[in-house]
Design a protein around this motif. Structure first.
Motif: not given
Lengths: 446, 446
Positions: B15-16, B20, B72, B75-76, B78-79, B83-85
């Protein structure tokens, strides 16, 4: 995860960190699990078991080993099925509820067929193939289990025959096409394919069928063709729940990434395979922790376990006694909470929760006070309204059965607000609702 | 991954490790991208753009920066969208085809709404919210984009109005309920809600509508209410493709885990958002590598890019010229491969591929010889039969559009067998088919 710049909304372990062993709770139970028994009269059901079930699964059913290795071949199948599945923090839902609770949900809806059922289907088919079988049979009610088994046979190179309760079969043409796309043979039950089915079908070609009848057909087909065919079951039995512990074991590792651990563990419960798979590793922590032993996750806390059910089939509020697992009395007697194996249960959209008994393992733990239960009204308005709140905040579409898990989690979060307690609530979403949308529309009226 | 005990069937990044930054290919294109233009006659469409589109997106549309930071907040999101898939190795399919090729597929079907469309929907809604808008409008044809936008508005706290081509709207009650569950207002188009819609609706309440009419209604609604409302588009434009590069950027990192890198990159192409999102980072590698520059993934190889299309709408085989993006001539002219903005296109199940033009970025790259195309017969029998082979071996159910991507990948793998070449084939599965099963049944006849 100290180097995370932004708040974690989701956590996942690596493909190489998928648990390599299943957890078998039997040796940790507070008292010995009452074994299956034969009824006082009639043919021995126990004697028929080796003809009915995959040998390796039958061995696991009786095993007292605390941990059972997951063969590499099944690990690879789990990878192909998209495991591990993420654990989500329900940040938007928490905000909408204005609750101090921290809410987390496990995403079994990211399964290839849309439910957690694939976990045991893959394991059973892997062993069946290894033991030389060429075909598996089963029954299905709502259709999730039949689909999962069709999927697993496709991946393992087996043939699949599904006997599907006619009353459901006839109004789910998409799900039928889906099973057939996966390569399965699907028969509306009662069917003319078996002697038992034929006896009913010949009198009434539109006989609506029942799960009991479909089980009988699946068993007859497997037993008559036992040289190359075996029967698979999707819930209730010990080995099925054990295969499903992959869910809870992954979840424990994911909680470590969040640096958190649940106070409350929730899922819906029909026969018990998704509730068991999710909750059993946490139940193991509690049972070991109570005895001062090292726990699975390294944590020990008193956890509240809640099984979300329907008032149509609140089997955990039934009687704890020996009963048949099927309507037709083909199975051995199992000691479980039951409404009676021929109980009438009102139809609900969450059809997978409409089963008369809860798995023996979970029944014993309920009997010993480890598992609470809540039963929602059978009109399902409350459940679906709460699921809608979840959908509008978290964006995922739960299956009708999983909506019960969501509703119970929301109710607990509301309690946290009322009591001013910042509990950690974990709930499992056992499947997605892409094939259940008409159910939402029917209940919510739009 | 040297310590892997078993063969890797799937790989995922943490996840990290979600990228970005988005990759903007515009500065790396072999020649400058022809800008949008006004038609010789009539009102300026370009002048209207700031009233139509989110400001940040309009800026990105014109940007020549090679990389654009993903905020950010996105990004959150997307989480939250999972994601990620994972990237899957198609081990069973390879075996079934007896091909020396190594086949890999990206799992955009693990999206909350079932398609890749959420990636740009989340970005656009995040920016719209930040810019103070309270509502977004859009059109939808097959319904995937409308659903994705409804989802993104739910997660970002915006209202959503969807104008949906009536001919499709009327036979997809489940998808409509789904958008409404997510909180969207959905109108069959032409609708009485807009002046333009009313002019048609008042004459014929059953007017079947068209994508062009629905776009016009969405634009009129947004422009008339521009103080708090803005329009969102799901494909074709540069910023949409850039948002989607998250797919290809993740895929490149996942290929590193497999210690592999593709020779062939395939996806289906309607307007270009999924093909672009998947292929553009690899196209970037090729363009930079040709100039001897360091590449995105660190690899440089001549890659064959294949866009899978339908003979119903083989827009990449059309003419490369300036054309409108919509039937109603409301948009600026874009330089693209087009069949003509008022071309008739036969209905197909893969309705998302039925668009007259390909995005300007992909059109230029096609013009310069970087992208090949294949168009499958409009009866779709070949495509769905190949998708069925995929389903029976890999177990996932591709959307009707994604079935084209699968078919092209299988065709390439068969070529590899004929030529004895062990190529690495990467293909994207842009969505799942749980709401498309009747399409499979209609085409395959079971």
């Amino acid at each position: 995860m100290a180097n995370v710049k932004r708040q974690l909304r989701q956590a996942n372990i690596g493909v190489n960190e998928i648990p390599e062993r299943w957890y078998n709770i039997i040796p940790d139970l507070p008292e010995p699990l009452p074994p299956p028994m034969d009824p006082p009269k009639g043919e021995s059901r126990l004697a028929n078991l080796p003809k009915m079930l995959v040998k390796e699964c039958l061995g696991q059913e009786m095993s007292t080993a605390q941990w059972i290795d997951i063969p590499d071949g099944i690990q690879e199948l789990f990878q192909k099925a998209g495991r591990p599945r993420p654990l989500f923090r329900a940040t938007n839902l928490e905000k909408a509820l204005d609750t101090p609770a921290r809410m987390y949900y496990k995403s079994e809806f990211f399964s290839p067929t849309g439910s957690h059922k694939v976990n045991t289907a893959l394991a059973q088919c892997y062993y069946a193939k290894k033991e030389g079988y060429r075909r598996v049979t089963t029954e299905t009610g709502a259709g999730q289990w039949g689909t999962a088994l069709a999927y697993a046979t496709a991946l393992t190179g087996l043939k699949c025959t599904v006997y599907w309760v006619r009353a459901v079969h006839d109004w789910k043409p998409d799900r039928k096409s889906y099973m057939e796309l996966l390569g399965a043979e699907v028969y509306a039950s009662p069917s003319p394919k078996t002697e038992f089915g034929k006896s009913l079908y010949s009198k009434d070609k539109k006989h609506p069928g029942s799960l009991g009848i479909a089980i009988t057909e699946g068993l007859e087909d497997a037993i008559k063709n036992s040289s190359d065919t075996v029967y698979c079951l999707g819930s209730v039995l010990n080995h099925v729940l054990m295969h499903q512990t992959i869910i809870g074991l992954e979840t424990q590792k994911q909680f470590a990434l969040f640096d958190d651990y649940p106070d409350v563990v929730i899922s819906c419960l029909g026969g018990g395979s998704n509730f068991g798979g999710f909750a059993i590793p946490f139940l193991g922590d509690v049972l070991m922790g109570e005895k001062g032993k090292p726990t699975i996750s390294g944590n020990y806390k008193k956890i509240k376990f809640i099984a979300a059910q329907s008032q149509s089939a609140p089997n955990l509020q039934g009687e704890y006694k020996y009963d048949f697992a099927d309507h037709g009395e083909m199975t051995p007697l199992l000691k479980m909470y039951t409404l009676g194996h021929q109980a009438k249960m009102a139809p609900i959209k969450g059809d997978g929760l409409r089963y008369h008994g809860a798995s023996p393992i979970l029944s014993l733990l309920r009997y010993k006070g480890y598992i609470d239960t809540v039963a929602y009204p059978a009109d399902e308005k409350d459940v679906f309204a709460k699921a809608k709140l979840f959908i509008q905040n978290e964006g995922f579409l739960p299956a009708a059965e999983s909506a019960y898990s969501v509703a119970a989690a929301i109710d607990e979060a509301i309690k946290c607000k009322e009591e001013g307690k910042a509990k950690t609530i974990a709930f499992n979403i056992s499947g997605h609702g892409f094939m259940d949308i008409s159910g939402y529309r029917d209940v919510l009226g739009s």
